[in-house]
Design an enzyme around this catalytic site. Structure first.
Site, PDB file in Angstrom:
ATOM      1  CB  SER A 156      22.100  -1.451 -38.992  1.00  0.00           C
ATOM      2  OG  SER A 156      23.356  -1.341 -39.619  1.00  0.00           O
ATOM      3  NE  ARG A 171      12.943  -7.784 -34.046  1.00  0.00           N
ATOM      4  CZ  ARG A 171      13.653  -8.875 -34.276  1.00  0.00           C
ATOM      5  NH1 ARG A 171      13.227  -9.749 -35.162  1.00  0.00           N
ATOM      6  NH2 ARG A 171      14.786  -9.094 -33.631  1.00  0.00           N
ATOM      7  CG  ASP A 209      27.474  -3.603 -38.308  1.00  0.00           C
ATOM      8  OD1 ASP A 209      27.211  -4.806 -38.131  1.00  0.00           O
ATOM      9  OD2 ASP A 209      27.256  -2.740 -37.443  1.00  0.00           O
TER      10      ASP A 209
END
Length: 527
Positions: A156, A171, A209
């Site tokens: 995530s 990042r 997700d």
């Protein structure tokens, strides 16, 4: 009466009419099409390389791991082939020093070690059989009959995906800072550490997700209909839906299964209409945005998701507290308060702090229909240190919270309605339900949120009351667990078809005979 009148005036600013909903749907469709044509648009419309959704008949044992923040979760999911599954999992906190490690291998080595411990604990027989083979077999052919676990990796953090199990880290967020990992393929980083431990595990899929939510719902939903959309309405908001490949005009690099004619698209709809063509924009929305960490972006999310709704309510309440013409949470004396006391707001109250009002109190406000709103009054005291709030004050709070929550639900219907229209399923079939899987605190815990979504969907041109009845919105839990496992299953199916070369990570010369370890019932891809 002055307070009730002012509350009504402010609540009216959050009205989102049927006309507004229809304008929103048309703008959403326009921005969807732009995102399918090129990159750099408000709706990113990211191809996920997942080219089919399950129908509940799939079988097999798969692994899933979830690195979503400060915890790491390892799961095994046994798909039973009858829309049910068995899930086993363990969770461990990420040591703080590893969140800022000098080398990526330190963090990913830790993750691989947790996978090893999980296999030893919960799948000892397969793990030990693998160890015995590894110690006694000197040729690659000796691996032909061992069980290779396919693993779905929910990661995530922002990644640029270029394959179903390939994606480079753009990042870090959420307190992680390991520069060595930026720009590298996170699946390869994990696979390298897994291989060092000689584990029978293949990182088969990189998982978002929201896509996992879509997959989980499609597997567990009743009936024959596959799921069109998976959506999150919680701390954040996003949606992933099944699109026709022919509608994707921008180039999709990398290998994927073209035979289904479908591709799951991750909309990243939190950034819908950042330019504010049609999104409502009250003074409270403007203030929230200006004081946020990312002004000017995620404008849809800032009006819909649980992370921001409480803050909008707080800004309204603060504005009302400054108004000397009304007496919100202020009493001249105890005779003005039905509890025969005077209201006090403690200096440390969350009302006076940015993000100090949690959206959960909005659910309590919506659910409390007692004559004296006693439950909400208790919560105002417990959560916000507002003591002895009068019935009139509490009703004002309830009405403001309802106005903000109702607008969020109707905006949510804009996204859902646009995707239903884009799919054409209302016209293609007259009987089958259009299945939508949702997850998140708003749809789970906010009373009547789904009812308000349906109410708005019924007003959408091209859907109407009859079309809205065919839209089935159901809860889909654990997208990062069972959803990730199902994406690993799709990846295994792709591997079996020879679409993707999944063997390039196996440094020890393991041959394509690994494919024989895929569960014997071939995963089904639904058109």
């Amino acid at each position: 009466m002055a307070l009730a009148k002012e509350t009504k005036r402010i609540a009216a600013q959050f009205d989102y009419t049927d006309e507004d909903v229809n304008k929103g749907v048309q703008e959403f469709l326009q921005q969807m099409h732009e995102g399918l044509e090129k990159d750099g648009t408000s709706l990113s419309q990211i191809p996920t390389y997942v080219t089919g959704v399950p129908n509940g008949t799939e079988k097999g044992l798969y692994l899933a791991v979830d690195l979503g923040g400060t915890n790491f979760r390892v799961c095994s999911i046994h798909l039973n082939g009858d829309t049910t599954f068995n899930l086993t999992y363990s969770k461990v906190a990420i040591p703080k020093e590893l969140m800022v490690a000098k080398q990526a291998s330190e963090l990913f080595g830790f993750l691989a070690k947790q996978i090893e411990l999980f296999l030893k604990t919960h799948h000892g027989e397969q793990f030990n059989a693998h160890i015995r083979r590894r110690q006694t077999v000197s040729t690659p052919e000796g691996y032909r009959d061992e069980q290779i676990f396919r693993l779905g990796f929910t990661f995530s953090f922002p990644v640029q995906q270029f394959g179903i199990n390939k994606g480079t880290l753009m990042r870090w967020t959420k307190g992680f800072d390991i520069p060595d990992a930026v720009g590298k393929d996170v699946c390869a980083l994990l696979q390298e550490e897994i291989d060092k431990l000689h584990l029978p595990v293949k990182v088969a899929a990189l998982v978002n997700d929201t896509v996992g939510t879509l997959m989980a719902r499609s597997y567990t939903s009743p009936g024959k209909t596959s799921t069109l959309l998976g959506a999150i309405f919680g701390t954040g908001t996003n949606g992933a839906y099944v699109e026709k490949l022919s509608n994707i005009k921008k180039p999709v690099e990398g290998d994927y299964d073209k035979s289904t004619g479908l591709m799951v698209i991750n909309t990243e709809w939190g950034s819908f209409d950042n330019q504010l063509n049609i999104l409502p924009n009250t003074s409270y929305d403007i203030e929230l945005d200006q004081k946020s960490v990312n002004p000017g972006i995620q404008m849809f999310e800032k009006r819909v998701s649980g992370m921001f709704l409480g803050e909008i309510v707080r800004l309204v309440i603060v504005d009302m507290l400054k108004n000397t013409d009304i007496s919100l949470f202020r009493d001249e004396n105890s005779s003005h308060n039905d509890w025969k006391s005077t209201t006090t707001i403690a200096p440390e109250s969350g009302v006076f702090k940015q993000w100090g009002l949690d959206s959960s109190i909005m659910s309590i406000a919506a659910a409390d229909n007692t004559p004296d709103l006693s439950t909400l009054r208790q919560e105002l005291e417990k959560q916000l240190h507002i003591y002895a709030a009068s019935l009139e004050d509490t009703l004002a709070f309830k009405n403001v919270a309802h106005a903000v929550g109702r607008r969020a639900a109707r905006l949510s219907a804009v996204a859902v309605g646009a995707i239903v229209l884009q799919s054409g399923e209302l016209q293609e079939s007259k009987d089958e339900p259009i299945d939508i899987g949702v997850d998140g605190s708003l749809v789970e815990h906010y009373p009547f949120f789904r009812d308000m979504v349906y109410e708005a969907l019924a007003a959408v041109d091209g859907i109407g009351p009859e079309g809205a009845k065919r839209i089935r919105i159901g809860i889909a839990k654990d997208g990062s667990g069972v959803g990730a496992a199902l994406i690993a299953l799709v990846a295994a199916n792709m591997e079996k078809k020879g679409v993707v070369d999944y063997l390039n990570h196996f440094r020890n010369g393991v041959t394509s005979k690994i494919v024989e370890a895929i569960p014997e019932i071939e995963p089904t891809t639904v058109m």
